[in-house]
Design a protein around this motif. Structure first.
Motif, PDB file in Angstrom:
ATOM      1  N   GLU A 148      -9.771   4.598  20.431  1.00 26.31           N
ATOM      2  CA  GLU A 148      -9.062   5.849  20.191  1.00 26.31           C
ATOM      3  C   GLU A 148      -9.031   6.040  18.690  1.00 26.31           C
ATOM      4  OE1 GLU A 148      -8.194   7.833  22.338  1.00 26.31           O
ATOM      5  OE2 GLU A 148      -7.852   6.752  24.211  1.00 26.31           O
ATOM      6  N   ARG A 149      -9.931   6.879  18.193  1.00 23.01           N
ATOM      7  CA  ARG A 149      -9.983   7.007  16.747  1.00 23.01           C
ATOM      8  C   ARG A 149      -9.903   8.473  16.363  1.00 23.01           C
ATOM      9  NH1 ARG A 149     -14.870   4.199  18.482  1.00 23.01           N
ATOM     10  NH2 ARG A 149     -16.455   5.733  18.968  1.00 23.01           N
ATOM     11  N   GLY A 150      -9.349   8.704  15.216  1.00 24.30           N
ATOM     12  CA  GLY A 150      -9.225  10.079  14.751  1.00 24.30           C
ATOM     13  C   GLY A 150      -9.152  10.096  13.243  1.00 24.30           C
TER      14      GLY A 150
ATOM     15  N   LEU B 225       3.603   2.350   6.305  1.00 21.16           N
ATOM     16  CA  LEU B 225       3.152   3.716   6.563  1.00 21.16           C
ATOM     17  C   LEU B 225       4.348   4.653   6.692  1.00 21.16           C
ATOM     18  CD1 LEU B 225       0.831   5.661   7.217  1.00 21.16           C
ATOM     19  CD2 LEU B 225       1.067   5.014   9.600  1.00 21.16           C
TER      20      LEU B 225
ATOM     21  N   ILE C  13      -6.841  -9.027   6.342  1.00 22.17           N
ATOM     22  CA  ILE C  13      -7.031  -7.630   6.744  1.00 22.17           C
ATOM     23  C   ILE C  13      -8.229  -7.006   6.042  1.00 22.17           C
ATOM     24  CG2 ILE C  13      -6.007  -5.326   6.391  1.00 22.17           C
ATOM     25  CD1 ILE C  13      -3.371  -6.494   7.280  1.00 22.17           C
TER      26      ILE C  13
ATOM     27  N   GLU D  87      -4.286   4.096  14.727  1.00 26.09           N
ATOM     28  CA  GLU D  87      -4.802   2.748  14.977  1.00 26.09           C
ATOM     29  C   GLU D  87      -5.688   2.275  13.826  1.00 26.09           C
ATOM     30  OE1 GLU D  87      -5.043   1.926  18.858  1.00 26.09           O
ATOM     31  OE2 GLU D  87      -5.977  -0.034  18.636  1.00 26.09           O
ATOM     32  N   VAL D  88      -6.422   3.213  13.228  1.00 21.98           N
ATOM     33  CA  VAL D  88      -7.247   2.844  12.070  1.00 21.98           C
ATOM     34  C   VAL D  88      -6.335   2.411  10.926  1.00 21.98           C
ATOM     35  CG1 VAL D  88      -8.913   3.698  10.381  1.00 21.98           C
ATOM     36  CG2 VAL D  88      -9.025   4.488  12.739  1.00 21.98           C
ATOM     37  N   ILE D  89      -5.253   3.170  10.743  1.00 25.28           N
ATOM     38  CA  ILE D  89      -4.405   2.909   9.585  1.00 25.28           C
ATOM     39  C   ILE D  89      -3.582   1.640   9.750  1.00 25.28           C
ATOM     40  CG2 ILE D  89      -2.468   3.831   8.263  1.00 25.28           C
ATOM     41  CD1 ILE D  89      -3.706   6.521   8.486  1.00 25.28           C
ATOM     42  N   VAL D  90      -3.043   1.420  10.957  1.00 23.37           N
ATOM     43  CA  VAL D  90      -2.229   0.215  11.097  1.00 23.37           C
ATOM     44  C   VAL D  90      -3.065  -1.052  11.114  1.00 23.37           C
ATOM     45  CG1 VAL D  90      -0.203   1.267  12.133  1.00 23.37           C
ATOM     46  CG2 VAL D  90      -2.050   0.463  13.601  1.00 23.37           C
ATOM     47  N   SER D  91      -4.397  -0.904  11.187  1.00 21.37           N
ATOM     48  CA  SER D  91      -5.201  -2.115  11.012  1.00 21.37           C
ATOM     49  C   SER D  91      -5.368  -2.423   9.525  1.00 21.37           C
ATOM     50  CB  SER D  91      -6.565  -1.975  11.700  1.00 21.37           C
ATOM     51  OG  SER D  91      -7.360  -1.024  11.036  1.00 21.37           O
ATOM     52  N   SER D  92      -4.976  -1.474   8.661  1.00 21.44           N
ATOM     53  CA  SER D  92      -5.031  -1.724   7.218  1.00 21.44           C
ATOM     54  C   SER D  92      -3.653  -1.960   6.608  1.00 21.44           C
ATOM     55  CB  SER D  92      -5.655  -0.537   6.480  1.00 21.44           C
ATOM     56  OG  SER D  92      -6.841  -0.131   7.075  1.00 21.44           O
ATOM     57  N   VAL D  93      -2.644  -1.277   7.118  1.00 21.77           N
ATOM     58  CA  VAL D  93      -1.308  -1.421   6.536  1.00 21.77           C
ATOM     59  C   VAL D  93      -0.284  -1.645   7.644  1.00 21.77           C
ATOM     60  CG1 VAL D  93      -1.887   0.137   4.654  1.00 21.77           C
ATOM     61  CG2 VAL D  93      -0.738   1.034   6.648  1.00 21.77           C
TER      62      VAL D  93
ATOM     63  N   LEU E 164      -0.068   4.130  -2.372  1.00 21.56           N
ATOM     64  CA  LEU E 164      -1.285   4.840  -1.967  1.00 21.56           C
ATOM     65  C   LEU E 164      -0.971   5.871  -0.871  1.00 21.56           C
ATOM     66  CD1 LEU E 164      -4.188   4.389  -2.910  1.00 21.56           C
ATOM     67  CD2 LEU E 164      -4.536   2.944  -0.913  1.00 21.56           C
ATOM     68  N   ILE E 165      -0.172   5.431   0.093  1.00 23.55           N
ATOM     69  CA  ILE E 165       0.195   6.318   1.203  1.00 23.55           C
ATOM     70  C   ILE E 165       1.058   7.462   0.677  1.00 23.55           C
ATOM     71  CG2 ILE E 165       1.476   6.427   3.369  1.00 23.55           C
ATOM     72  CD1 ILE E 165       0.743   3.358   3.595  1.00 23.55           C
TER      73      ILE E 165
ATOM     74  N   GLU F  28      -0.363  11.866  13.146  1.00 26.73           N
ATOM     75  CA  GLU F  28      -1.097  10.604  13.123  1.00 26.73           C
ATOM     76  C   GLU F  28      -1.242  10.020  14.517  1.00 26.73           C
ATOM     77  OE1 GLU F  28       1.224   8.585  10.264  1.00 26.73           O
ATOM     78  OE2 GLU F  28       0.018   9.328   8.599  1.00 26.73           O
TER      79      GLU F  28
ATOM     80  N   PRO G 249     -11.581   1.554  16.213  1.00 30.86           N
ATOM     81  CA  PRO G 249     -10.891   1.552  17.514  1.00 30.86           C
ATOM     82  C   PRO G 249     -11.524   2.531  18.491  1.00 30.86           C
ATOM     83  CG  PRO G 249      -9.481   2.460  15.780  1.00 30.86           C
ATOM     84  CD  PRO G 249     -10.816   2.223  15.168  1.00 30.86           C
TER      85      PRO G 249
ATOM     86  N   ARG H  13      -4.813  10.126  16.766  1.00 33.24           N
ATOM     87  CA  ARG H  13      -5.292   8.756  16.969  1.00 33.24           C
ATOM     88  C   ARG H  13      -5.816   8.133  15.690  1.00 33.24           C
ATOM     89  NH1 ARG H  13      -5.035   7.889  22.871  1.00 33.24           N
ATOM     90  NH2 ARG H  13      -4.099   9.849  23.444  1.00 33.24           N
ATOM     91  N   ILE H  14      -5.342   8.623  14.575  1.00 34.26           N
ATOM     92  CA  ILE H  14      -5.776   7.970  13.340  1.00 34.26           C
ATOM     93  C   ILE H  14      -4.919   6.744  13.094  1.00 34.26           C
ATOM     94  CG2 ILE H  14      -4.265   9.283  11.785  1.00 34.26           C
ATOM     95  CD1 ILE H  14      -6.608   9.240   9.814  1.00 34.26           C
TER      96      ILE H  14
ATOM     97  N   ILE I 292      -2.276  -5.957  14.316  1.00 35.54           N
ATOM     98  CA  ILE I 292      -1.457  -4.773  14.581  1.00 35.54           C
ATOM     99  C   ILE I 292      -0.235  -5.218  15.383  1.00 35.54           C
ATOM    100  CG2 ILE I 292      -1.372  -2.584  15.827  1.00 35.54           C
ATOM    101  CD1 ILE I 292      -4.364  -2.273  15.121  1.00 35.54           C
TER     102      ILE I 292
ATOM    103  N   ASN J 271      -6.533  -7.846  14.825  1.00 37.02           N
ATOM    104  CA  ASN J 271      -6.317  -6.952  13.684  1.00 37.02           C
ATOM    105  C   ASN J 271      -4.910  -7.036  13.110  1.00 37.02           C
ATOM    106  OD1 ASN J 271      -8.601  -5.224  12.927  1.00 37.02           O
ATOM    107  ND2 ASN J 271      -8.635  -4.783  15.105  1.00 37.02           N
TER     108      ASN J 271
ATOM    109  N   LEU K   7      -7.139   2.062   1.402  1.00 36.10           N
ATOM    110  CA  LEU K   7      -6.145   1.354   2.223  1.00 36.10           C
ATOM    111  C   LEU K   7      -6.653  -0.038   2.584  1.00 36.10           C
ATOM    112  CD1 LEU K   7      -4.604   3.831   4.807  1.00 36.10           C
ATOM    113  CD2 LEU K   7      -3.608   2.968   2.710  1.00 36.10           C
ATOM    114  N   LYS K   8      -7.963  -0.182   2.674  1.00 34.34           N
ATOM    115  CA  LYS K   8      -8.537  -1.502   2.966  1.00 34.34           C
ATOM    116  C   LYS K   8      -8.665  -2.349   1.717  1.00 34.34           C
ATOM    117  CE  LYS K   8      -9.536  -2.155   7.374  1.00 34.34           C
ATOM    118  NZ  LYS K   8      -8.933  -3.297   8.096  1.00 34.34           N
TER     119      LYS K   8
ATOM    120  N   TYR L 159      -9.622   7.601   0.837  1.00 33.39           N
ATOM    121  CA  TYR L 159      -8.263   7.129   1.118  1.00 33.39           C
ATOM    122  C   TYR L 159      -8.293   5.915   2.050  1.00 33.39           C
ATOM    123  CZ  TYR L 159      -3.585   7.271   3.256  1.00 33.39           C
ATOM    124  OH  TYR L 159      -2.341   6.965   3.746  1.00 33.39           O
TER     125      TYR L 159
ATOM    126  N   LYS M 103       0.825  -1.206   0.000  1.00 37.27           N
ATOM    127  CA  LYS M 103       0.000   0.000   0.000  1.00 37.27           C
ATOM    128  C   LYS M 103       0.863   1.261   0.000  1.00 37.27           C
ATOM    129  CE  LYS M 103      -4.008  -2.345   1.102  1.00 37.27           C
ATOM    130  NZ  LYS M 103      -3.996  -3.175   2.292  1.00 37.27           N
TER     131      LYS M 103
END
Lengths: 448, 308
Positions: free
Chosen positions: B81-83, A228, B72, A217-223, A6-7, A210, B79, A214-215, B52, B50, B100-101, B96, A3
């Protein structure tokens, strides 16, 4: 599928669309001009290395007419020893040797300065200024006092075209330009310094954004975290390259603008020549201006060509990328380790010190590009991108460049590997007071 | 076969044991509550699912296959803690994150349009994230989580930051997802939503799984044999009839009736209770009282504390 592209794309696009990027791209060349002039000026005032220049005066007219300064001494030697000097210049201990082959009032080109290194602007100016002053008063003395206007006019026609010639190992001669070497060296050292600093800091800010948003955690669940980190580092590298490319294009436009000004407006030309020649004579006459007009631009261009612009540019890109990669990953690790900006200070220092040190060494490199200290700093990956770029215009042997590049590549592979491990753990840890010991723990932990 | 199976997961951090031999089974097409006090190890387990972080020991099976990077794209994770990137536009950012997914830009755009319309947030598309309220951002995050139609969804405290109306909207969507075949792991401290949504739960404390099962069955397991009776008539006669082994916990008037809460002796059931009362008063309603998940949670965690 990786990915990273994309990043990279996101990192790149969000940055080049920013107003600050656009403003920086436009103002950069201007700001940069100031950066070139000021340190160069400071450097020219603080040279402390004593240099002795041998003078061979075939005309016999100018014995002891060039004044010594505190650090530049002129020694008059027997014209018969010229061949010895040429053949064994390195063994002679002289910094350079000056050959005056004819009466300069008759033939102003009859003077040449030889050296096996690039010649500094101080030496050049000292010779020109001393001789010009002497010649002027000579000429003035040979006139009666009536018709003074005409006399001064005439005097102002006196000009010296000192050609500095680089002596090859085999005795071959290459016309060289001292100022050009210095300017090129300074420009590239500073560019590398600035870009490593500015874009390294951007990597850190990006990682911190990042993390604190706290974004992450969302991203490392995808890549993968490493993807990253690399996407970010490479994306920002592309931003930097875009900036350089735009600056080169802008500079090109400015240069051609200057060229047009030269051919159309002699006033500007004379002012610029005045600065270049450092005559300090404000009312330089049109005679000089005219004379300089025609050759100056072409000469600058030809000097630039003698610098091997393509090769220098390629080296710059390699060193910039290498240096950036080396530091960017460390900056990424710092950004991952801390929770907020204030905590970055303690980790920034050890990363910043080598960069600043490199700039100081680079300043020394303009004066003495082949000293031991400069050599070693141009080999150590943490300082080589800046120091080597300062040395490149002064003819660095190929093996040194290859070795230093190889070390740089090894260096950034090492820091990326190291930083990647710290980064992986750090980005998911909050609210901990991070110490070096902690970082080491993370590094060891990631290895499991 | 459970859809997701975690077998004997052990995860050590430098100075503590986050998960100590935890096993979890999540049946397919159900909503599974992962419960536990703060610092119990829930987030660590979720991060392991996940990918991680990796477990030190044990393995995770998804649909019978060992968890691997290609899974994945089958997992959607919201999560706790999300942002979002503050300076990025909402639509651009959603695109985006969907890409990524592993979604194509085209598919992502189509589906985002559908969801933005459904949640009535199309006007936000070109706004920067920083212009949105926290609740609004959460909506966007929820959409991004479910956009790629994952077969396993993991929601960590999904309702925090939502007003009751939007929380309900979200609840309905989660139930919809189950109806459409998804399996949901749901981690929260809000026990009433566990009762409302979850089919199964596992409770983790200090890195160990200390309770699991189907929600009604778990509640029954912790039943204290309480019954609640609504009646009208003479309270004293009722009290006299229950004298002895029954214990009246409360007896208070509610509207025109009295509401009585009784703890029955072990091995007795509600029939026996009714037999005692049937001649003493008018009974309007009667029901067995099961402990709330809240009570179960507190009870089990406290017990666990005294044991260890």
């Amino acid at each position: 599928m990786s990915k990273i592209p994309l990043i990279l794309k996101r990192e790149y696009l969000t940055r080049v669309k920013k107003k600050s990027f656009i403003i920086m791209t436009i103002l950069g060349p201007l700001f940069f001009a100031a950066m070139v002039i000021i340190p160069g000026w400071v450097a020219s005032m603080s040279d402390s290395d004593e240099k002795t220049v041998a003078v061979i005066d075939h005309s016999g007219l100018y014995i002891d007419k060039i004044n010594d300064t505190e650090i530049i001494k002129f020694e008059y030697i027997d014209p018969a020893s010229e061949d010895n000097l040429r053949n064994d210049f390195a063994g002679s201990g002289y910094y350079a040797f000056l050959i005056i082959s004819d009466n300069l009032l008759v033939n102003s080109n009859a003077i040449h300065l030889y050296s096996d290194v690039g010649i500094t602007i101080d030496v050049r100016d000292q010779i020109i200024n001393s001789l010009r002053g002497y010649l002027r008063s000579e000429k003035l003395g040979s006139y009666e006092m009536d018709g003074l206007d005409q006399i001064i006019d005439d005097i102002n026609k006196v000009n010296i075209n000192l050609t500095t010639i680089k002596l090859g190992d085999d005795g071959s001669e290459n016309e060289s330009s001292t100022e050009m070497a210095m300017i090129v060296s300074l420009v590239f050292a500073l560019l590398t310094y600035m870009f490593v600093f500015i874009y390294g800091a951007q990597v850190m800010q990006g990682v911190m954004e990042e993390k604190t948003n706290r974004i992450i955690e969302v991203i490392v669940s995808s890549v993968k975290p490493f993807e990253l980190m690399m996407g970010k580092i490479l994306g920002i590298a592309l931003v930097a390259l875009t900036q350089v490319a735009l600056w080169i294009v802008l500079t090109g436009i400015i240069l051609s603008g200057v060229k047009m000004a030269f051919s159309s407006e002699s006033d500007l030309a004379s002012r610029m020549t005045g600065i270049e020649m450092a005559t300090g004579n404000a009312d330089a006459t049109e005679a000089i201006a005219e004379q300089s007009n025609s050759f100056n631009y072409d000469k600058v261009m030809s000097n630039m060509e003698s610098m091997n612009p393509v090769g220098t540019l390629i080296l710059f890109l390699l060193y910039f990328l290498g240096g950036y990669m080396l530091y960017a990953s460390l900056y990424a690790a710092i950004g991952a380790a801390v929770d907020n900006n204030t905590d970055t200070q303690q980790f920034m220092l050890p990363v910043t010190i080598p960069i600043i040190l490199a700039l100081y060494v680079a300043m020394a490199a303009f004066r003495n590009p082949h000293s031991d200290m400069v050599f070693w700093f141009s080999m150590i990956p943490f300082t080589s991108p800046i120091v080597m770029m300062a040395r490149v215009p002064f003819d660095v042997p190929l093996w040194e460049i290859v070795l230093s590049l190889a070390l740089l590549v090894a260096g950034f592979i090492f820091t990326t590997w190291f930083a990647g491990r710290v980064y992986r753990v750090g980005i998911l840890i909050y609210g901990k007071k991070v110490t070096y010991k902690e970082l080491w723990k993370w590094f060891r932990y990631s290895g499991k | 076969m459970p859809f997701l199976q975690a077998n004997n997961i052990v995860k050590k951090f430098a100075d503590h044991l986050a998960l100590n031999n935890v096993s979890v089974e999540v049946p397919e097409n159900s909503i599974f509550g992962l419960l536990g006090p703060n610092g119990a190890g829930k987030t660590t387990l979720i991060r392991i699912i996940n990918q991680i972080t990796g477990p030190d020991e044990g393995e995770i099976l998804l649909n019978g296959k060992k968890l691997s990077p290609q899974h994945i794209e089958q997992i959607g994770y919201l999560p706790e803690e999300r942002g979002l990137y503050k300076k990025m536009k909402v639509g651009e950012q959603a695109l985006y994150l969907a890409q990524l997914k592993g979604m194509s830009r085209h598919d992502a755009l189509k589906k985002l349009k559908y969801w933005f319309e459904k949640f009535e947030i199309q006007p936000w598309w070109d706004k920067k994230v920083e212009e949105l309220s926290k609740g609004m951002q959460q909506k966007v995050q929820f959409i991004v989580t479910i956009l790629h139609s994952p077969s396993l969804l993991i929601f960590d405290e999904p309702f925090s930051g939502f007003d009751p109306i939007n929380a309900n909207l979200l609840k309905d969507e989660i139930l919809n997802l189950r109806a459409e075949g998804a399996t949901v792991i749901f981690s929260t401290h809000n026990m009433s939503s566990v009762e409302e949504l979850c089919d199964h739960i596992t409770l983790i404390n200090n890195g160990k799984s200390i309770l699991s099962g189907e929600v009604p069955e778990v509640r029954r397991r912790f039943s204290e044999n309480l019954a609640q009776i609504e009646f009208s008539g003479d309270s004293d006669k009722v009290s006299a009839a229950l004298e002895g082994s029954y214990q009246i916990i409360s007896n208070k008037p509610v509207g025109n009736y009295q509401t009585l809460l009784v703890k029955m002796p072990p091995e007795t059931d509600i029939n026996q209770l009714l037999r005692l009362l049937i001649d003493q008063c008018h009974i309007h309603s009667c029901q067995e009282v099961l402990p709330s998940m809240n009570d179960v949670f507190i009870n089990v965690v406290n017990q666990n504390k005294t044991i260890s």
